[in-house]
Write a protein that holds these residues in place. Sequence first.
Motif, mmCIF file in Angstrom:
data_model
loop_
_atom_site.group_PDB
_atom_site.id
_atom_site.type_symbol
_atom_site.label_atom_id
_atom_site.label_comp_id
_atom_site.label_asym_id
_atom_site.label_seq_id
_atom_site.Cartn_x
_atom_site.Cartn_y
_atom_site.Cartn_z
ATOM 1 N N VAL A 94 5.899 14.217 -39.895
ATOM 2 C CA VAL A 94 5.230 12.951 -40.216
ATOM 3 C C VAL A 94 5.801 12.360 -41.513
ATOM 4 O O VAL A 94 5.981 11.140 -41.628
ATOM 5 N N SER A 95 6.108 13.223 -42.481
ATOM 6 C CA SER A 95 6.710 12.744 -43.731
ATOM 7 C C SER A 95 8.107 12.172 -43.485
ATOM 8 O O SER A 95 8.500 11.184 -44.120
ATOM 9 N N LEU A 96 8.858 12.775 -42.574
ATOM 10 C CA LEU A 96 10.173 12.244 -42.228
ATOM 11 C C LEU A 96 10.055 10.875 -41.557
ATOM 12 O O LEU A 96 10.903 9.994 -41.771
ATOM 13 N N VAL A 97 9.002 10.688 -40.765
ATOM 14 C CA VAL A 97 8.746 9.360 -40.190
ATOM 15 C C VAL A 97 8.496 8.354 -41.303
ATOM 16 O O VAL A 97 9.017 7.233 -41.287
ATOM 17 N N GLY A 98 7.706 8.760 -42.311
ATOM 18 C CA GLY A 98 7.459 7.888 -43.451
ATOM 19 C C GLY A 98 8.734 7.556 -44.199
ATOM 20 O O GLY A 98 8.924 6.416 -44.656
ATOM 21 N N LEU A 99 9.631 8.521 -44.339
ATOM 22 C CA LEU A 99 10.921 8.281 -44.986
ATOM 23 C C LEU A 99 11.763 7.308 -44.167
ATOM 24 O O LEU A 99 12.406 6.399 -44.719
ATOM 25 N N TYR A 100 11.752 7.482 -42.854
ATOM 26 C CA TYR A 100 12.498 6.575 -41.976
ATOM 27 C C TYR A 100 11.994 5.139 -42.119
ATOM 28 O O TYR A 100 12.781 4.187 -42.189
ATOM 29 N N VAL A 101 10.682 4.985 -42.190
ATOM 30 C CA VAL A 101 10.098 3.641 -42.298
ATOM 31 C C VAL A 101 10.563 2.950 -43.573
ATOM 32 O O VAL A 101 11.006 1.791 -43.538
ATOM 33 N N ILE A 102 10.479 3.647 -44.711
ATOM 34 C CA ILE A 102 10.860 2.992 -45.959
ATOM 35 C C ILE A 102 12.362 2.743 -45.997
ATOM 36 O O ILE A 102 12.828 1.743 -46.558
ATOM 37 N N TYR A 103 13.147 3.624 -45.373
ATOM 38 C CA TYR A 103 14.596 3.423 -45.318
ATOM 39 C C TYR A 103 14.926 2.171 -44.518
ATOM 40 O O TYR A 103 15.729 1.329 -44.951
ATOM 41 N N GLN A 104 14.296 2.032 -43.355
ATOM 42 C CA GLN A 104 14.527 0.850 -42.530
ATOM 43 C C GLN A 104 13.992 -0.410 -43.184
ATOM 44 O O GLN A 104 14.602 -1.485 -43.084
ATOM 45 N N ASN A 105 12.882 -0.290 -43.872
ATOM 46 C CA ASN A 105 12.300 -1.446 -44.546
ATOM 47 C C ASN A 105 13.233 -1.959 -45.641
ATOM 48 O O ASN A 105 13.423 -3.174 -45.804
ATOM 49 N N LYS A 106 13.825 -1.027 -46.383
ATOM 50 C CA LYS A 106 14.786 -1.413 -47.428
ATOM 51 C C LYS A 106 16.015 -2.075 -46.800
ATOM 52 O O LYS A 106 16.527 -3.072 -47.325
ATOM 53 N N ASN A 107 16.485 -1.516 -45.705
ATOM 54 C CA ASN A 107 17.641 -2.096 -45.028
ATOM 55 C C ASN A 107 17.360 -3.524 -44.582
ATOM 56 O O ASN A 107 18.217 -4.411 -44.703
ATOM 57 N N GLY A 110 -1.668 1.469 -47.465
ATOM 58 C CA GLY A 110 -0.742 0.687 -46.667
ATOM 59 C C GLY A 110 -0.905 -0.814 -46.800
ATOM 60 O O GLY A 110 0.064 -1.557 -46.627
ATOM 61 N N ILE A 111 -2.106 -1.280 -47.097
ATOM 62 C CA ILE A 111 -2.316 -2.730 -47.185
ATOM 63 C C ILE A 111 -2.133 -3.263 -48.599
ATOM 64 O O ILE A 111 -2.296 -4.467 -48.837
ATOM 65 N N GLN A 112 -1.791 -2.357 -49.540
ATOM 66 C CA GLN A 112 -1.556 -2.824 -50.901
ATOM 67 C C GLN A 112 -0.141 -3.422 -51.011
ATOM 68 O O GLN A 112 0.764 -3.006 -50.306
ATOM 69 N N PRO A 113 0.070 -4.388 -51.904
ATOM 70 C CA PRO A 113 -0.904 -5.038 -52.787
ATOM 71 C C PRO A 113 -1.423 -6.363 -52.242
ATOM 72 O O PRO A 113 -2.088 -7.105 -52.949
ATOM 73 N N ILE A 114 -1.128 -6.661 -50.957
ATOM 74 C CA ILE A 114 -1.438 -8.001 -50.440
ATOM 75 C C ILE A 114 -2.589 -7.985 -49.443
ATOM 76 O O ILE A 114 -2.870 -9.002 -48.800
ATOM 77 N N ASP A 115 -3.263 -6.829 -49.298
ATOM 78 C CA ASP A 115 -4.381 -6.700 -48.357
ATOM 79 C C ASP A 115 -3.983 -7.091 -46.940
ATOM 80 O O ASP A 115 -4.734 -7.756 -46.220
ATOM 81 N N GLN A 116 -2.803 -6.654 -46.536
ATOM 82 C CA GLN A 116 -2.304 -6.986 -45.202
ATOM 83 C C GLN A 116 -1.437 -5.851 -44.677
ATOM 84 O O GLN A 116 -0.603 -5.297 -45.399
ATOM 85 N N TRP A 117 -1.640 -5.507 -43.399
ATOM 86 C CA TRP A 117 -0.832 -4.463 -42.775
ATOM 87 C C TRP A 117 0.490 -5.067 -42.311
ATOM 88 O O TRP A 117 0.522 -6.135 -41.715
ATOM 89 N N ARG A 118 1.600 -4.360 -42.618
ATOM 90 C CA ARG A 118 2.911 -4.790 -42.167
ATOM 91 C C ARG A 118 3.747 -3.539 -41.907
ATOM 92 O O ARG A 118 3.261 -2.430 -42.024
ATOM 93 N N TYR A 119 5.017 -3.731 -41.543
ATOM 94 C CA TYR A 119 5.849 -2.582 -41.193
ATOM 95 C C TYR A 119 5.890 -1.560 -42.321
ATOM 96 O O TYR A 119 5.776 -0.343 -42.087
ATOM 97 N N PHE A 120 6.045 -2.022 -43.562
ATOM 98 C CA PHE A 120 6.084 -1.123 -44.719
ATOM 99 C C PHE A 120 4.844 -0.233 -44.793
ATOM 100 O O PHE A 120 4.903 0.905 -45.269
ATOM 101 N N SER A 121 3.712 -0.730 -44.301
ATOM 102 C CA SER A 121 2.441 -0.007 -44.416
ATOM 103 C C SER A 121 2.490 1.365 -43.775
ATOM 104 O O SER A 121 1.756 2.283 -44.181
ATOM 105 N N TRP A 122 3.362 1.526 -42.780
ATOM 106 C CA TRP A 122 3.471 2.831 -42.145
ATOM 107 C C TRP A 122 4.014 3.886 -43.094
ATOM 108 O O TRP A 122 3.793 5.085 -42.882
ATOM 109 N N HIS A 123 4.731 3.466 -44.139
ATOM 110 C CA HIS A 123 5.278 4.436 -45.099
ATOM 111 C C HIS A 123 4.161 5.144 -45.870
ATOM 112 O O HIS A 123 4.060 6.379 -45.802
ATOM 113 N N PRO A 124 3.303 4.431 -46.618
ATOM 114 C CA PRO A 124 2.230 5.148 -47.309
ATOM 115 C C PRO A 124 1.238 5.803 -46.360
ATOM 116 O O PRO A 124 0.656 6.852 -46.691
ATOM 117 N N PHE A 125 1.041 5.216 -45.185
ATOM 118 C CA PHE A 125 0.129 5.825 -44.217
ATOM 119 C C PHE A 125 0.659 7.181 -43.765
ATOM 120 O O PHE A 125 -0.062 8.194 -43.782
#
Length: 207
Positions: free
Chosen positions: A98-111, A45-60
């Motif tokens: 939980v995987s659907l939550v991850g999909l939702y996160v990346i969808y919202q992040n892209k939006n 989740g902290i890749q590649p900038i070594d920082q947690w952000r909204y996107f980080s919930w997707h790989p987590f």
Amino acid sequence: MSSAQPTSAASAPQRTPSFKPSPTQYNVLVAILVGYGLVFGYYAGIQPIDQWRYFSWHPFCMTLGMVTLPGIGAVTKKLGGYTNTKIHGILGGVSIFVSLVGLYVIYQNKNSMNKAHFTTVHAWAGLAVLVNMIGVGLVGGIFLHPDFGLRKTDQTIRLAHKTFSRLVLVAAWMTACYGLYQLVPMTPVKLAIYAAPLVCLVPYTLL
């Protein structure tokens, strides 16, 4: 007059049994899978900038939903029995959620960044894995549920469900690794750190 010779059990082809954990081994495997999901989900989740952000919930979430939870479900099913079979199914359902939550996160992040959806191999592979996870779960729930499964004693369906589930799990783990590769393509050490434990877990979860 010739007499039939009895067939020796020792001469019959023997199928190699799959790994069945002892209670201690089971507890260790569950601890490893939980630890892997929390530690390496955060690590990805902290890749590649070594920082947690909204996107980080997707790989987590995807690490938990496609590695940890179905991995524990597979190991639990190896124990056999009514209760473990039901726990296996529950874990499968939670892994899909939980995987659907991850999909939702990346969808919202892209939006939020006005980016197009499903433009990479990883994105399509992840969607395919998730669709197949749902399909496997439906087959298990409808046909193989120990209480009301329509074909719960059908050995052919049980074998097909087990085999296809393992293939989907392998695809999920490979997709997770490929997703990390897209984040850190020039740092193979980071990818190896994430992937190596999965390779070590294969004989104990998928075989």
